[in-house]
Scaffold this motif. Structure first.
Motif, PDB file in Angstrom:
ATOM      1  N   VAL A   1      75.524  53.837  56.054  1.00 54.93           N
ATOM      2  CA  VAL A   1      76.756  53.380  55.949  1.00 54.93           C
ATOM      3  C   VAL A   1      76.641  51.736  55.630  1.00 54.93           C
ATOM      4  CG1 VAL A   1      78.881  52.964  57.560  1.00 54.93           C
ATOM      5  CG2 VAL A   1      77.403  55.398  57.584  1.00 54.93           C
ATOM      6  N   GLU A   2      76.959  51.425  54.713  1.00 55.05           N
ATOM      7  CA  GLU A   2      76.993  49.862  54.248  1.00 55.05           C
ATOM      8  C   GLU A   2      78.241  49.291  54.085  1.00 55.05           C
ATOM      9  OE1 GLU A   2      74.826  49.636  50.739  1.00 55.05           O
ATOM     10  OE2 GLU A   2      73.056  50.882  51.271  1.00 55.05           O
ATOM     11  N   ILE A   3      78.288  48.006  54.704  1.00 59.83           N
ATOM     12  CA  ILE A   3      79.319  47.063  54.373  1.00 59.83           C
ATOM     13  C   ILE A   3      79.035  46.099  53.088  1.00 59.83           C
ATOM     14  CG2 ILE A   3      80.743  45.206  55.221  1.00 59.83           C
ATOM     15  CD1 ILE A   3      80.098  46.211  58.068  1.00 59.83           C
ATOM     16  N   GLN A   4      79.512  46.264  52.130  1.00 62.81           N
ATOM     17  CA  GLN A   4      78.935  45.716  50.781  1.00 62.81           C
ATOM     18  C   GLN A   4      79.688  44.577  50.187  1.00 62.81           C
ATOM     19  OE1 GLN A   4      79.077  49.211  48.144  1.00 62.81           O
ATOM     20  NE2 GLN A   4      76.891  49.788  48.795  1.00 62.81           N
ATOM     21  N   ASN A   5      79.247  43.748  49.412  1.00 62.29           N
ATOM     22  CA  ASN A   5      80.195  42.817  48.303  1.00 62.29           C
ATOM     23  C   ASN A   5      80.082  43.520  47.180  1.00 62.29           C
ATOM     24  OD1 ASN A   5      77.706  42.359  46.952  1.00 62.29           O
ATOM     25  ND2 ASN A   5      77.160  40.326  48.186  1.00 62.29           N
ATOM     26  N   ARG A   6      80.833  42.988  46.253  1.00 58.92           N
ATOM     27  CA  ARG A   6      81.235  43.606  44.937  1.00 58.92           C
ATOM     28  C   ARG A   6      79.784  44.177  44.016  1.00 58.92           C
ATOM     29  NH1 ARG A   6      85.042  39.532  45.272  1.00 58.92           N
ATOM     30  NH2 ARG A   6      87.168  40.544  45.877  1.00 58.92           N
ATOM     31  N   HIS A   7      79.001  43.049  44.297  1.00 59.13           N
ATOM     32  CA  HIS A   7      77.605  43.179  43.583  1.00 59.13           C
ATOM     33  C   HIS A   7      76.676  44.361  44.132  1.00 59.13           C
ATOM     34  CE1 HIS A   7      77.245  38.926  41.567  1.00 59.13           C
ATOM     35  NE2 HIS A   7      78.348  39.571  41.310  1.00 59.13           N
ATOM     36  N   HIS A   8      76.798  44.613  45.477  1.00 55.16           N
ATOM     37  CA  HIS A   8      76.077  45.769  45.965  1.00 55.16           C
ATOM     38  C   HIS A   8      76.713  47.077  45.823  1.00 55.16           C
ATOM     39  CE1 HIS A   8      75.362  42.686  49.778  1.00 55.16           C
ATOM     40  NE2 HIS A   8      74.338  42.633  48.907  1.00 55.16           N
ATOM     41  N   TRP A   9      78.013  46.949  45.159  1.00 52.62           N
ATOM     42  CA  TRP A   9      78.540  48.196  44.979  1.00 52.62           C
ATOM     43  C   TRP A   9      78.233  48.682  43.683  1.00 52.62           C
ATOM     44  CZ3 TRP A   9      81.297  50.209  41.214  1.00 52.62           C
ATOM     45  CH2 TRP A   9      81.941  51.354  41.152  1.00 52.62           C
TER      46      TRP A   9
END
Length: 320
Positions: A72-80
């Protein structure tokens, strides 16, 4: 954002594949502001609490045991973008022979890489949350995953003029309902993979397996519709205003954004949501939630295209 770095990454596309996946990812990130991951005090726990609460509420409503993904990850756009590039590669990889044509494969590779760059960048700026069942993963033991793209959630909440905490919680409940569906139907991943592989294999041979794509569309319509059904019963707050504002925002998009949504199949997803919602509303109104849940007993219990449009046909077939 750096348009020059993006163009350079696409122009430098290389390798033997029809798409240079690493170049596509690099180029997409070069033109996409990653957004902030500087979490406010207590924000990480708030995400975790929303997921836990959603799991318990959906378990109670659906009367099914399932768990949320280990990832379960809280991402920024690059992570996505990084998290999804492998999925795109798995799905598109079997089409390589179909697209590996022409006297200038390097030119085709550059065009294909540029197209994938645009797709990744657009989605990276718009996806709010994602339940990823990791279809076609090489490792069958690889766990599913749940992603929240924090900058997009905050941006959307601001533009919609809604409370960010309530909006985030609504997104969490929606994605957890998808986890519940795959938990209630262990066969679902295999079914979707099989129909997807049949359809892609036919395209690779230069033909079109209409039945495979119709079955895939029907299954995804059920997935979207049942998720909304669970949301109606499980979410601990009002959310019709959120849905209404999101729909209005989609309708208000410019011509270029609407074109992107059509090309990416996002209009199809909205159609699946509407058909699925109508199907389950009809079933539940006359026969209750328990009957609606029968769709997860096996692939043979999934409604056909005709049954989605006329739920009474499905009810007759399952003798209800």
């Amino acid at each position: 954002m750096n348009l020059y770095r993006s163009a350079r990454a696409v122009a430098g596309a290389s390798g033997d594949d029809v798409i240079d996946w690493q170049s596509a990812a690099d180029a997409a990130k070069a033109v996409t502001d990653p957004g902030s991951l500087e979490l406010e005090p207590g924000e990480r726990e708030a995400y975790a609490r929303d997921v836990r609460d959603a799991r318990e509420a959906v378990r109670t409503v659906a009367d099914v045991e399932f768990d949320v993904p280990d990832t379960v990850e809280i991402q920024n756009r690059h992570h996505w973008i990084d998290a999804n590039i492998a999925t795109f590669e798995r799905v598109m990889g079997t089409l390589e022979n179909q697209f590996q044509t022409g006297a200038f494969p390097g030119v085709a590779r550059t065009v294909n890489t540029g197209t994938m760059t645009v797709l990744l960048a657009f989605l990276g700026r718009n996806v709010l949350g994602q339940y990823d069942p990791l279809l076609l993963a090489e490792n069958p033991e690889e766990s599913h995953a749940l992603y929240f793209v924090r900058p997009n959630i905050l941006n959307a909440a601001d533009k919609l003029d809604v409370d960010a905490d309530r909006f985030r919680r609504w997104i969490a409940f929606h994605e957890v309902t998808h986890a519940a569906e795959f938990g209630a139907a262990p066969w679902l991943s295999d079914h979707l993979e099989a129909r997807m592989e049949d359809g892609i294999a036919a395209l690779s041979d230069g033909s079109f397996d209409r039945n495979a794509f119709r079955d895939l569309d029907a299954a995804m319509t059920v997935v979207e519709g049942y998720a909304e059904l669970l949301m109606d019963h499980a979410f601990d707050g009002e959310y019709e205003d959120l849905r209404r504002k999101l729909d209005a925002r989609r309708q208000g998009r410019g011509p270029l954004q609407k074109l992107f949504r059509r090309l990416l199949g996002l209009g199809l997803k909205e159609r699946q949501y509407q058909r699925g919602k109508h199907f389950f509303e009809t079933v539940v109104t006359g026969h209750g939630l328990e009957t609606a849940t029968l769709v997860w007993e096996g692939p043979e219990m999934l409604p056909t295209q005709d049954e989605l449009d006329d739920p009474t046909l499905w009810l007759q077939r399952i003798d209800r």
